[in-house]
Scaffold this active site. Structure first.
Site, short mmCIF file in Angstrom:
data_model
loop_
_atom_site.label_atom_id
_atom_site.label_comp_id
_atom_site.label_asym_id
_atom_site.label_seq_id
_atom_site.Cartn_x
_atom_site.Cartn_y
_atom_site.Cartn_z
N SER A 10 0.83 -1.10 0.02
CA SER A 10 0.00 0.19 0.04
C SER A 10 0.86 1.17 0.14
O SER A 10 1.57 1.43 0.68
CB SER A 10 -1.02 -0.02 1.15
OG SER A 10 -1.42 1.26 1.17
N LEU A 11 0.32 2.32 -0.68
CA LEU A 11 1.04 3.63 -0.89
C LEU A 11 0.47 4.70 -0.02
O LEU A 11 1.05 6.01 0.11
CB LEU A 11 1.12 4.09 -2.49
CG LEU A 11 1.82 3.23 -3.42
CD1 LEU A 11 1.82 3.74 -4.81
CD2 LEU A 11 3.43 3.29 -2.95
N THR B 260 -8.75 -1.38 2.01
CA THR B 260 -8.60 -2.11 0.64
C THR B 260 -8.82 -3.42 0.62
O THR B 260 -9.61 -3.99 1.58
CB THR B 260 -7.00 -1.66 0.40
OG1 THR B 260 -6.84 -1.88 -0.80
CG2 THR B 260 -6.17 -2.33 1.18
N LYS C 236 -13.43 -4.23 1.07
CA LYS C 236 -14.17 -3.19 0.84
C LYS C 236 -15.94 -3.31 1.18
O LYS C 236 -16.56 -2.46 1.35
CB LYS C 236 -13.86 -2.47 -0.46
CG LYS C 236 -12.61 -2.03 -0.48
CD LYS C 236 -12.53 -1.22 -1.83
CE LYS C 236 -10.98 -0.27 -1.81
NZ LYS C 236 -10.72 0.50 -3.10
N ASP D 102 -13.39 6.72 -3.13
CA ASP D 102 -13.01 6.25 -4.61
C ASP D 102 -13.71 6.93 -5.54
O ASP D 102 -13.02 7.53 -6.58
CB ASP D 102 -13.10 4.70 -4.79
CG ASP D 102 -12.14 3.96 -4.08
OD1 ASP D 102 -10.91 4.58 -3.87
OD2 ASP D 102 -12.29 2.79 -3.94
N GLY E 80 -14.28 -3.07 -17.54
CA GLY E 80 -13.98 -3.99 -16.35
C GLY E 80 -15.43 -3.69 -15.48
O GLY E 80 -15.96 -2.56 -15.75
N ARG F 45 -15.16 -8.63 -19.34
CA ARG F 45 -14.91 -10.12 -19.83
C ARG F 45 -16.00 -11.04 -19.53
O ARG F 45 -16.34 -11.71 -20.49
CB ARG F 45 -13.56 -10.62 -18.96
CG ARG F 45 -13.27 -12.13 -19.52
CD ARG F 45 -11.76 -12.33 -18.64
NE ARG F 45 -12.00 -12.29 -17.27
CZ ARG F 45 -11.06 -12.71 -16.36
NH1 ARG F 45 -9.83 -13.08 -16.84
NH2 ARG F 45 -11.31 -12.40 -15.25
N GLY G 193 -3.35 7.19 -13.60
CA GLY G 193 -4.17 6.44 -12.67
C GLY G 193 -3.92 6.68 -11.10
O GLY G 193 -4.94 6.80 -10.25
N1 LIG Z 1 -6.14 4.26 -9.10
C1 LIG Z 1 -6.72 3.75 -8.14
O1 LIG Z 1 -6.84 4.55 -7.09
C2 LIG Z 1 -7.43 2.39 -8.16
C3 LIG Z 1 -8.40 2.18 -7.09
C4 LIG Z 1 -8.94 0.68 -7.15
C5 LIG Z 1 -8.32 -0.26 -7.73
N2 LIG Z 1 -7.19 0.12 -8.87
C6 LIG Z 1 -6.74 -0.75 -9.68
O2 LIG Z 1 -7.92 -1.33 -10.53
C7 LIG Z 1 -7.77 -2.72 -10.79
C8 LIG Z 1 -9.23 -3.30 -10.48
O3 LIG Z 1 -9.47 -3.44 -9.15
P1 LIG Z 1 -10.86 -3.91 -8.75
O4 LIG Z 1 -10.72 -3.62 -7.01
O5 LIG Z 1 -12.12 -3.26 -9.34
O6 LIG Z 1 -10.65 -5.50 -8.85
P2 LIG Z 1 -11.92 -6.55 -8.95
O7 LIG Z 1 -13.10 -6.31 -8.24
O8 LIG Z 1 -11.50 -7.85 -8.62
O9 LIG Z 1 -12.06 -6.41 -10.62
C9 LIG Z 1 -11.27 -7.12 -11.39
C10 LIG Z 1 -11.79 -6.55 -12.93
O10 LIG Z 1 -10.74 -6.92 -13.86
C11 LIG Z 1 -11.39 -7.98 -14.84
N3 LIG Z 1 -10.33 -8.97 -15.09
C12 LIG Z 1 -9.35 -9.22 -14.25
N4 LIG Z 1 -8.43 -9.91 -15.26
C13 LIG Z 1 -8.68 -9.55 -16.43
C14 LIG Z 1 -8.14 -10.22 -17.56
N5 LIG Z 1 -7.12 -11.00 -17.67
N6 LIG Z 1 -8.67 -9.97 -18.71
C15 LIG Z 1 -9.82 -8.99 -18.77
N7 LIG Z 1 -10.56 -8.73 -17.73
C16 LIG Z 1 -9.75 -8.98 -16.43
C17 LIG Z 1 -12.39 -8.58 -14.03
O11 LIG Z 1 -13.24 -9.30 -15.10
P3 LIG Z 1 -14.29 -10.63 -14.65
O12 LIG Z 1 -15.63 -9.86 -14.11
O13 LIG Z 1 -14.63 -11.27 -15.75
O14 LIG Z 1 -13.30 -11.22 -13.81
C18 LIG Z 1 -13.13 -7.59 -13.33
O15 LIG Z 1 -14.03 -6.62 -14.18
C19 LIG Z 1 -6.58 -3.13 -10.10
O16 LIG Z 1 -5.58 -3.22 -11.05
C20 LIG Z 1 -6.39 -2.18 -8.86
O17 LIG Z 1 -5.06 -2.05 -8.63
C21 LIG Z 1 -6.89 1.50 -8.87
#
Ligand SMILES: NC(=O)c1ccc[n+]([C@@H]2O[C@H](COP(=O)([O-])OP(=O)(O)OC[C@H]3O[C@@H](n4cnc5c(N)ncnc54)[C@H](OP(=O)(O)O)[C@@H]3O)[C@@H](O)[C@H]2O)c1
Length: 287
Positions: free
Chosen positions: A15-16, A67, A71, A115, A138, A162, A252
């Site tokens: 975590s940052l 995190t 959540k 968020d 996503g 997906r 991001g």
């Molecule tokens: N910048 C920021 O402040 C911030 C904040 C939160 C999260 N993030 C980043 O956002 C990303 C997602 O976080 P999350 O909490 O939303 O995760 P999550 O709830 O687990 O959702 C993951 C999403 O990614 C898709 N996915 C995963 N692997 C894939 C692949 N190989 N090909 C295509 N789609 C794929 C999943 O699709 P399916 O539904 O088909 O499984 C789902 O839609 C992470 O990288 C996280 O570090 C950034």
């Protein structure tokens, strides 16, 4: 001795947030501390009871960042949620009200989602999305906050995922009476979509997937805004290719920064020096 703040997750070691909040505390010369708490799902309830007063050390905690994977699960353990947080269905912030300003004196843990505010602010800095086409790739937790933010800003949103069922369920959830209908599709439908803003919210582009992008380069158009919420690496393949096609970029890390800015405001009822938090974040991301 000041109060204690921190981030809970499992795993939490990358975590940052500590770097970001330590910089903010330093600027105000605060003696509060910010720590990482590695909490497994089965420990969550007991940990929060500790904060309510069951544990002398944990009772020093006045605010938490939340995190993965807590959540959603944490919602059932808190005493109050605001309307935005209920609509998104996820909590990333805990604010402790120690009861000292209320008659009943009861300690309350309030859950909030910052968020969506972080995403909204990052987008607003670059464009006004009202009436514009936004494509979100996503349909996970981060996408929920971003789709909610875009719907609040009256954008026309399409969610591509997906797994189609998840995109459809999210689109239905956020298609309100006063808002435009949110559409859903598969990632493979992207070339049939129009986008003024493209937001990428999957984990593709980081870790083992660092050299992958879900977006064919033919999709990019000059002036399109591209927001990849993956921030490690700072410049993903998606961002590199979008820049090459003269798209405008929302980095991001800005979502992380602005959700943290809002957390600070909720805990301390004042604004942080956000530029100092940004400097600290970038130092860590570039090292
Ligand atoms: N910048 C920021 O402040 C911030 C904040 C939160 C999260 N993030 C980043 O956002 C990303 C997602 O976080 P999350 O909490 O939303 O995760 P999550 O709830 O687990 O959702 C993951 C999403 O990614 C898709 N996915 C995963 N692997 C894939 C692949 N190989 N090909 C295509 N789609 C794929 C999943 O699709 P399916 O539904 O088909 O499984 C789902 O839609 C992470 O990288 C996280 O570090 C950034």
């Amino acid at each position: 001795m000041g109060n204690l703040y921190g981030v809970i997750g499992h795993p939490v070691k990358h975590s940052l947030s500590p770097a970001m909040f330590e910089a903010a505390f330093w600027e105000y010369d605060m003696d509060d501390e910010y720590q990482k708490f590695e909490i497994a799902p089965e420990q969550l309830g007991a940990f929060l009871d500790g904060i309510r007063g069951n544990d002398e050390e944990l009772a020093r905690i006045y605010g938490l960042s939340v995190t993965i994977p807590h959540k959603e699960a944490i919602m059932q353990h808190v005493d109050a949620l605001d309307a935005h947080t209920k609509a998104i269905g996820a909590v990333n912030t805990i604010v402790k009200d120690d009861g000292s300003e209320r008659k009943d004196g009861r300690v309350l843990l309030k859950g909030a989602n910052t968020d969506w505010i972080g995403a909204k602010r990052a987008i607003e800095e670059v464009m006004d999305v009202e009436g514009k086409d936004v494509v979100v790739l996503g349909a996970g937790g981060a996408a929920a906050a971003i789709v909610y933010a875009c719907v609040q800003m009256k954008a026309r949103v399409t969610i591509l995922n997906r797994t189609l069922d998840r995109a459809e369920a999210m689109a239905e959830r956020f298609s309100g009476e006063d808002a435009p209908v949110v559409k859903a599709g598969l990632l493979t439908d992207l070339m049939n979509c129009r986008a003024n803003l493209l937001v990428h919210t999957t984990s593709v582009g980081m870790g083992a997937d660092a050299e992958r992008s879900l977006v064919p380069v033919e999709f990019f158009k000059r002036g399109m805004v591209v927001f990849d919420i993956v921030y490690t690496p700072l410049e993903t393949r998606l961002v590199r290719e979008a820049k090459r096609h003269e798209c405008r970029i929302i980095p991001g890390y800005k979502m992380l920064l602005y959700q943290g800015e809002r957390q600070f405001e909720l805990w301390f009822r004042k604004k942080p020096r956000t530029e100092k938090m940004e400097e600290a974040l970038l130092t860590h991301l570039q090292s």
